[in-house]
Design an enzyme around this catalytic site. Structure first.
Site, PDB file in Angstrom:
ATOM      1  N   ASP A 117     103.729  71.083 -49.095  1.00  0.00           N
ATOM      2  CA  ASP A 117     102.214  71.104 -48.691  1.00  0.00           C
ATOM      3  C   ASP A 117     101.864  70.479 -47.150  1.00  0.00           C
ATOM      4  O   ASP A 117     100.641  70.428 -46.828  1.00  0.00           O
ATOM      5  CB  ASP A 117     101.265  70.513 -49.594  1.00  0.00           C
ATOM      6  CG  ASP A 117     101.556  71.133 -51.026  1.00  0.00           C
ATOM      7  OD1 ASP A 117     101.229  72.409 -50.962  1.00  0.00           O
ATOM      8  OD2 ASP A 117     101.476  70.256 -52.059  1.00  0.00           O
ATOM      9  N   ASP A 176     101.246  79.586 -53.056  1.00  0.00           N
ATOM     10  CA  ASP A 176     100.516  78.748 -52.265  1.00  0.00           C
ATOM     11  C   ASP A 176     101.187  78.427 -51.142  1.00  0.00           C
ATOM     12  O   ASP A 176     100.475  78.077 -50.140  1.00  0.00           O
ATOM     13  CB  ASP A 176      99.892  77.590 -53.012  1.00  0.00           C
ATOM     14  CG  ASP A 176      99.982  77.655 -54.525  1.00  0.00           C
ATOM     15  OD1 ASP A 176     100.334  78.495 -55.147  1.00  0.00           O
ATOM     16  OD2 ASP A 176      98.916  76.869 -55.127  1.00  0.00           O
ATOM     17  N   THR A 236     103.867  81.070 -64.382  1.00  0.00           N
ATOM     18  CA  THR A 236     102.628  80.289 -63.885  1.00  0.00           C
ATOM     19  C   THR A 236     102.700  78.791 -64.170  1.00  0.00           C
ATOM     20  O   THR A 236     103.408  78.390 -65.160  1.00  0.00           O
ATOM     21  CB  THR A 236     101.430  80.975 -64.504  1.00  0.00           C
ATOM     22  OG1 THR A 236     100.324  80.764 -63.515  1.00  0.00           O
ATOM     23  CG2 THR A 236     101.247  80.511 -65.780  1.00  0.00           C
ATOM     24  N   ARG A 248      93.049  81.479 -57.648  1.00  0.00           N
ATOM     25  CA  ARG A 248      93.176  80.980 -56.048  1.00  0.00           C
ATOM     26  C   ARG A 248      94.538  81.463 -55.525  1.00  0.00           C
ATOM     27  O   ARG A 248      94.811  81.334 -54.343  1.00  0.00           O
ATOM     28  CB  ARG A 248      93.106  79.522 -56.562  1.00  0.00           C
ATOM     29  CG  ARG A 248      93.237  78.889 -54.990  1.00  0.00           C
ATOM     30  CD  ARG A 248      92.608  77.308 -55.028  1.00  0.00           C
ATOM     31  NE  ARG A 248      93.301  76.583 -55.822  1.00  0.00           N
ATOM     32  CZ  ARG A 248      93.130  76.301 -57.085  1.00  0.00           C
ATOM     33  NH1 ARG A 248      91.795  76.506 -57.471  1.00  0.00           N
ATOM     34  NH2 ARG A 248      93.906  75.338 -57.715  1.00  0.00           N
ATOM     35  N   TRP A 252      95.552  82.342 -52.086  1.00  0.00           N
ATOM     36  CA  TRP A 252      96.395  81.960 -51.097  1.00  0.00           C
ATOM     37  C   TRP A 252      97.242  83.148 -50.348  1.00  0.00           C
ATOM     38  O   TRP A 252      97.551  83.193 -49.139  1.00  0.00           O
ATOM     39  CB  TRP A 252      97.215  80.932 -51.852  1.00  0.00           C
ATOM     40  CG  TRP A 252      96.830  79.813 -52.316  1.00  0.00           C
ATOM     41  CD1 TRP A 252      96.835  79.113 -53.427  1.00  0.00           C
ATOM     42  CD2 TRP A 252      95.673  78.772 -51.625  1.00  0.00           C
ATOM     43  NE1 TRP A 252      96.348  77.858 -53.478  1.00  0.00           N
ATOM     44  CE2 TRP A 252      95.576  77.972 -52.507  1.00  0.00           C
ATOM     45  CE3 TRP A 252      95.075  78.749 -50.475  1.00  0.00           C
ATOM     46  CZ2 TRP A 252      94.647  76.526 -52.175  1.00  0.00           C
ATOM     47  CZ3 TRP A 252      94.079  77.789 -50.122  1.00  0.00           C
ATOM     48  CH2 TRP A 252      93.807  76.728 -50.829  1.00  0.00           C
TER      49      TRP A 252
HETATM   50  N1  GLY Z   1      98.361  74.486 -54.313  1.00  0.00           N
HETATM   51  C1  GLY Z   1      97.794  73.870 -55.385  1.00  0.00           C
HETATM   52  C2  GLY Z   1      96.533  74.663 -55.715  1.00  0.00           C
HETATM   53  O1  GLY Z   1      96.298  75.621 -55.399  1.00  0.00           O
HETATM   54  O2  GLY Z   1      95.923  74.366 -56.781  1.00  0.00           O
END
Ligand code: GLY
Length: 397
Positions: A117, A176, A236, A248, A252
C-alpha cells in the site's frame, strides 16, 4: 466542456427510505467552493481529536470516539493528502501547517516493506505535497517509498504481492493494488529508476489477464502459487462473494487502469478502463443517486448499505477518463461523476460542521463481511471526494 447537467435534480433512491429525496441545483463552481471552505473548518475539528503519532481513519458515533491507527495502516497518507487538497483550494495557512505536521508523522513509512500500500500511503500524501511545493525533500521520500514498494515484486508471477502469506493465502494480489502503480510510474517518469515503471506495467498486464471477468467486473483477490507461477484461486476478502462485484474494487480497477493509460498511453489500458466504467454505470443495481451499494451483488439490495467511498473514487476516476474520451462517452462520464459529487454534497451524505468526528462524508463501508467499518465515515472517502472536486474544477469549469 463547460457545464454538464446544469439542472441536476437528484432523485434519491427508489425503493428505500433511508435517504430523503433531495435536490442540489447550485452551480458546480459554487458547490465546489462551499465544500472546500467547509472542509477547512471541519478538518480543524478532526485535527483536534487525533492522538499524537496516529492517523485518523473513522469515527464511532455511538461512543463519540475517533478511530485512529498506527502509521503502518494502509490509510495513513489520506489525511495529509486531503489537507493538501484543501490547502490548494483555500490557501488556508493553518491547514498547510497541519498538512506538514501530518507528513512528518508518516515519513518513516518510506522504508516500510510490510504491505503493497505504499502508493496510497506515500503518494497521496507526499505526492500532493511535492506537486504543490516542489520541495525536493518530498521527492526523496517518494523515491525511497517506490524502492520499498518494488521489494514486493515477485518475478515468478509478474506482480507485486499484496499481503504476506498467511493461513488464508499463498501469494495474494488484490485489485486495489492497481492504485499503487501510479507512484512507481511517476518516479520512473521523473528521473528515478526505470525499473519501477517496468514493474508497474508487468503488474497491470498480469492483473488484466487474471483479475477480470468477461463483463469487465473484477475478482477482489487472485491468489498465486509462487512455486508454479500459476493462479491458485480467485476469491474475495471484502466482497459479498467470490463471484460478486465488490463496489470499491471496481472503483480501484477503474482508477488504476485510467492512471496506467495516463502514464503509458497504451490503448489496452484505456479500453479496460472504458469497459469497467460501462460496467459500473450501466449496472442495474447502481442507485439513482449513483452512490453504489457496498457490493453490486450485495444481498438485500435495495436495503443494503452504501459505500460513499466507492462513489468518490469512481467520480474522480471518471473525471480523468473523460479527459481521454470524446462525444457521448465523455459527456456520460462527466455527467455521472457530477451526479455522484452532487449526491455526496447533500445532507444525506455530507456531515454538518462539528459532527461526524470531523470527517466530511458519512455512509462508507470498509469491510462488511469482516463486520468492520459498516456505514461510517472513512478518511479515504474524504480524500477522493476532495480530489474529484478539484479535478472537476480544474477540467470542467
Ligand atoms: N485497500 C483496501 C480497501 O479498499 O478496503
Amino acid at each position: 466542456m463547460k457545464r454538464i447537467n446544469l439542472i441536476a435534480g437528484l432523485l434519491f433512491l427508489t425503493g428505500t427510505t433511508s435517504f430523503a429525496q433531495q435536490t442540489v441545483t447550485q452551480p458546480m463552481s459554487q458547490l465546489i467552493d462551499e465544500q472546500f471552505n467547509f472542509a477547512a473548518e471541519q478538518y480543524k475539528v478532526l485535527d483536534q481529536r487525533i492522538p499524537a503519532g496516529l492517523t485518523p481513519q473513522s469515527y464511532d458515533a455511538k461512543k463519540d470516539k475517533l478511530i485512529a491507527y498506527d502509521i503502518k495502516w494502509w490509510c495513513s497518507g489520506f489525511y495529509s493528502g486531503s489537507l493538501w487538497y484543501i490547502y490548494e483550494q483555500t490557501k488556508n495557512k493553518e491547514i498547510r501547517k497541519t498538512a506538514e505536521k501530518a507528513l512528518k508523522v508518516i515519513e518513516p513509512n518510506k522504508t516500510f516493506t510490510g504491505n503493497h500500500d505504499l502508493g496510497f500511503m506515500m503518494f497521496c500524501s507526499f505526492g500532493n505535497a511535492y506537486r504543490l511545493t516542489g520541495d525536493p525533500a518530498y521527492k526523496e521520500v517518494i523515491n525511497s517509498s517506490a524502492a520499498s514498494l518494488a521489494t514486493r515484486y515477485r518475478p515468478e508471477i509478474e506482480s507485486i504481492q499484496s499481503w504476506d502469506k498467511s493461513k488464508y493465502w499463498k501469494c495474494p494480489v488484490i485489485i486495489d493494488n492497481m492504485m499503487n502503480l501510479e507512484m512507481l510510474d511517476w518516479v520512473s517518469d521523473h528521473g528515478g529508476d526505470a525499473r519501477y515503471k517496468e514493474i508497474a506495467i508487468k503488474h497491470a498486464n498480469t492483473t488484466l489477464k487474471n483479475h477480470f471477468r468477461p463483463d469487465f467486473s473484477s475478482y477482489h483477490v487472485v491468489d498465486y502459487d509462487l512455486t508454479t507461477g500459476k493462479v491458485y484461486r480467485k476469491a474475495t476478502w471484502q466482497g459479498a462473494a467470490n463471484c460478486s462485484a465488490w463496489s470499491r474494487g471496481q472503483a480501484w480497477a477503474l482508477y488504476g487502469f485510467t492512471a496506467m493509460y495516463r502514464s503509458t498511453k497504451d490503448q489496452k489500458y484505456l479500453d479496460q478502463a472504458m469497459g469497467i466504467a460501462h460496467f459500473i454505470l450501466n449496472h442495474p443495481n447502481l442507485p439513482a443517486d449513483k452512490v453504489p451499494f457496498w457490493d453490486f451483488d450485495a444481498p438485500k439490495i435495495p436495503y443494503a448499505k452504501r459505500d460513499a467511498s466507492a462513489a468518490a473514487i469512481t467520480a474522480s476516476a471518471l473525471l480523468e477518463l473523460a479527459q481521454y474520451s470524446k462525444g457521448k462517452e465523455k459527456t456520460e462520464f462527466v455527467s455521472s461523476a457530477e451526479t455522484m459529487l452532487r449526491s455526496l454534497a447533500t445532507p444525506a451524505y455530507r456531515a454538518k460542521l462539528g459532527e461526524n468526528g470531523g470527517f466530511l462524508l458519512l455512509h462508507s463501508t470498509g469491510a462488511l463481511p469482516l463486520d468492520s467499518e459498516i456505514d461510517v465515515p472513512l478518511i479515504y472517502a474524504d480524500y477522493y471526494y476532495l480530489e474529484a472536486l478539484s479535478r472537476y474544477k480544474k477540467w470542467y469549469l
